[in-house]
Design a protein around this motif. Structure first.
Motif, PDB file in Angstrom:
ATOM      1  N   GLU C 147       0.806  -1.205   0.000  1.00  0.00           N
ATOM      2  CA  GLU C 147       0.000   0.000   0.000  1.00  0.00           C
ATOM      3  C   GLU C 147       0.846   1.265   0.000  1.00  0.00           C
ATOM      4  OE1 GLU C 147      -3.572   0.572   1.629  1.00  0.00           O
ATOM      5  OE2 GLU C 147      -4.030  -1.490   2.199  1.00  0.00           O
ATOM      6  N   VAL C 148       0.401   2.248  -0.765  1.00  0.00           N
ATOM      7  CA  VAL C 148       0.981   3.582  -0.646  1.00  0.00           C
ATOM      8  C   VAL C 148       0.300   4.214   0.554  1.00  0.00           C
ATOM      9  CG1 VAL C 148       1.248   5.839  -1.700  1.00  0.00           C
ATOM     10  CG2 VAL C 148       1.307   3.805  -3.110  1.00  0.00           C
ATOM     11  N   TYR C 149       0.885   4.021   1.700  1.00  0.00           N
ATOM     12  CA  TYR C 149       0.221   4.405   2.929  1.00  0.00           C
ATOM     13  C   TYR C 149       1.226   5.258   3.690  1.00  0.00           C
ATOM     14  CZ  TYR C 149      -2.544   3.390   7.171  1.00  0.00           C
ATOM     15  OH  TYR C 149      -3.319   3.469   8.292  1.00  0.00           O
ATOM     16  N   ALA C 150       2.327   4.632   4.065  1.00  0.00           N
ATOM     17  CA  ALA C 150       3.392   5.381   4.719  1.00  0.00           C
ATOM     18  C   ALA C 150       3.893   6.489   3.811  1.00  0.00           C
ATOM     19  CB  ALA C 150       4.521   4.438   5.094  1.00  0.00           C
ATOM     20  N   THR C 151       3.949   6.219   2.502  1.00  0.00           N
ATOM     21  CA  THR C 151       4.401   7.241   1.553  1.00  0.00           C
ATOM     22  C   THR C 151       3.556   8.504   1.658  1.00  0.00           C
ATOM     23  OG1 THR C 151       4.813   5.351   0.130  1.00  0.00           O
ATOM     24  CG2 THR C 151       5.118   7.532  -0.843  1.00  0.00           C
ATOM     25  N   ALA C 152       2.237   8.329   1.780  1.00  0.00           N
ATOM     26  CA  ALA C 152       1.350   9.484   1.924  1.00  0.00           C
ATOM     27  C   ALA C 152       1.661  10.243   3.212  1.00  0.00           C
ATOM     28  CB  ALA C 152      -0.107   9.020   1.908  1.00  0.00           C
ATOM     29  N   CYS C 153       1.914   9.495   4.300  1.00  0.00           N
ATOM     30  CA  CYS C 153       2.242  10.145   5.585  1.00  0.00           C
ATOM     31  C   CYS C 153       3.534  10.945   5.466  1.00  0.00           C
ATOM     32  CB  CYS C 153       2.416   9.107   6.697  1.00  0.00           C
ATOM     33  SG  CYS C 153       0.973   8.070   6.938  1.00  0.00           S
ATOM     34  N   ILE C 154       4.539  10.330   4.843  1.00  0.00           N
ATOM     35  CA  ILE C 154       5.828  11.008   4.705  1.00  0.00           C
ATOM     36  C   ILE C 154       5.662  12.293   3.892  1.00  0.00           C
ATOM     37  CG2 ILE C 154       8.153  10.807   3.723  1.00  0.00           C
ATOM     38  CD1 ILE C 154       7.917   7.747   4.377  1.00  0.00           C
ATOM     39  N   ALA C 155       4.925  12.195   2.787  1.00  0.00           N
ATOM     40  CA  ALA C 155       4.696  13.381   1.953  1.00  0.00           C
ATOM     41  C   ALA C 155       3.998  14.478   2.760  1.00  0.00           C
ATOM     42  CB  ALA C 155       3.857  13.011   0.728  1.00  0.00           C
ATOM     43  N   GLY C 156       2.977  14.097   3.537  1.00  0.00           N
ATOM     44  CA  GLY C 156       2.279  15.081   4.361  1.00  0.00           C
ATOM     45  C   GLY C 156       3.202  15.724   5.381  1.00  0.00           C
ATOM     46  N   GLY C 157       4.050  14.902   5.995  1.00  0.00           N
ATOM     47  CA  GLY C 157       4.980  15.417   7.000  1.00  0.00           C
ATOM     48  C   GLY C 157       5.982  16.385   6.393  1.00  0.00           C
ATOM     49  N   VAL C 158       6.510  16.038   5.218  1.00  0.00           N
ATOM     50  CA  VAL C 158       7.459  16.928   4.543  1.00  0.00           C
ATOM     51  C   VAL C 158       6.770  18.247   4.190  1.00  0.00           C
ATOM     52  CG1 VAL C 158       8.804  17.240   2.422  1.00  0.00           C
ATOM     53  CG2 VAL C 158       8.910  15.055   3.667  1.00  0.00           C
ATOM     54  N   PHE C 159       5.547  18.135   3.693  1.00  0.00           N
ATOM     55  CA  PHE C 159       4.795  19.337   3.302  1.00  0.00           C
ATOM     56  C   PHE C 159       4.568  20.256   4.506  1.00  0.00           C
ATOM     57  CE2 PHE C 159       0.845  21.531   1.784  1.00  0.00           C
ATOM     58  CZ  PHE C 159       1.443  22.179   0.713  1.00  0.00           C
TER      59      PHE C 159
END
Lengths: 206, 206, 206
Positions: C147-159
């Motif tokens: 799942e692209v799950y953690a990837t979404a979290c990381i992107a949100g955190g970077v943003f």
């Protein structure tokens, strides 16, 4: 002194239950020791971590480590005979669960938590050693599947707060819930009770 | 500086061992990274949690995260060639185990624990990263089954306290136990030693 | 109040996802409750443990426990109908992930950690409940596999940190990263994106 004796008996029986599970998985002596250790002390360790209390008890009081070492050596040495001790071990185990539950509940009270959370802490103390044992041995935890085990802890924890609402002597508030845990567990095993499983009637990819 | 270099080499080799296990399980890049991370830092994290020390080291010192990220990218990119590095990796790994053991022992000493518990902490630091790696990959931890790994850590930890009982220079008390861990591990692998497994001769439902 | 509502919705949807996984494994009611509980609160618990903050949030605020209890009773009672709620649950879940990520990031900021570590904490908060759920159910964690799950979290955190570098209102710095997590996750599911797996072309005993 009386409770200390129960606690040591509980530690011994939990450790031996760990040894038996680990031997069934054909672990080496180090693996057997670790599984025995987490079975005996994993629940209290998780409780202390959640409370933010550190260092955890067994790091500070080496007694537990020695008791577990001796239990492991004993259980491995007499592994062919241990079935003759099954009834005694079950009794120690049940005593241990009762005591661990009330000890956990009282740690929650001391930390100022609500009764619901104190009962949760007591249940964690008594039952999560077995959960971690099963995870280390690559099994779904047995108490999630077929034992009235946590239920007995929860009942004992609730009974603790019922007693506390009355002007009852402190020693009895401590001792009677242990008895409740023990009686429920003995009855459950005697009458082969277990919680029903729940599942959906149709396969569903959700 | 010298020890820092060893620690980084240990982190790299632990991380790469995590990458290899994770690739065998066909995890995606995020899974590979997490498994590499817990392999490298899980032992020290568990040690810090048990000691009640927080925040854990790697949250405060970002170096570890970067080292692991680079190791993961390297190991994934050169995954077909990594077998040619097997001997170097084994050496780094063995150095890492030795160093992690003594670091863990000294953290226990600093916390005022008994020698037995310090040795336990050292062994946890060096070996529980691999335990968590195997649990995440749904395997019974390999060090519970067939490696003289924890045994080497325990021997090194005991040797630390033997040395400490004598008027020996502090640097040697730190360095010689690392050497003991390394030598035992090298000998064990060279002569294919492992601890015997123990199990019962008859099936027993207990 | 608005964020509290999202947090409760997230807790509910995480708990129900735990119930569904646990029922597929035919756990008993106690097992179902525990799996629901760790799915909903495991990520935040691990975050608090790593930060050395104790007691953990849910021990102090009993609301979470009640919300999960009600969710479990509801999900078990309506287990045959729950598939009709799949879209709503997915939406709650996605909202929850977004919020948990930013809550985790801000706890890291409050603890004075570097941005990289804050993003890591946010990702742990949002995704490790599911990791522990899968370990308890004896599965390799699904977010390590497809799942692209953690990837979404990381992107949100970077943003979050990108926004923080500009003179933007504090409420937006909090809200927009949640939106980023949600959009990435929705797109990923809509277009069936997942991270590729990496493995070696040849069997290798390393």
């Amino acid at each position: 002194m009386f409770y200390f004796t129960i606690e040591i008996l509980g530690t011994i029986s939990f450790a031996i239950s760990g040894v038996l599970t680990a031997m069934n998985k054909r672990l080496d002596p180090f693996g057997i020791f670790i599984v025995a250790f987490v079975t005996a002390l994993g629940g209290g360790t998780l409780r202390d971590l959640l409370l933010g209390v550190g260092p955890v008890t067994w790091l500070v009081d080496t007694t537990y480590m020695y008791v577990i070492m001796i239990s492991v050596v004993f259980a491995v040495a007499f592994r062919e005979k241990i079935k003759y001790l099954r009834k005694s071990l079950f009794l120690f185990d049940t005593l241990g669960i009762g005591l661990y539950t009330v000890v956990g509940v009282e740690k929650g009270v001391a930390a100022g938590l609500t009764p619901v959370m104190c009962v949760a802490l007591g249940t964690i103390t008594a039952s999560f050693g077995g959960v971690i044992r099963d995870i280390l041995c690559n099994e779904i935890p047995i108490i999630f599947r077929k034992e009235v085990y946590a239920t007995a802890c929860i009942a004992g924890g609730v009974f603790y707060f019922v007693l506390k609402a009355f002007p009852i002597e402190k020693d009895l508030v401590f001792a009677l819930p242990i008895l409740v845990v023990i009686v429920i567990r003995l009855l459950a095993v005697r009458f082969k009770l277990s919680l029903p499983t729940v599942y959906r009637s149709e396969k569903d990819p959700n």
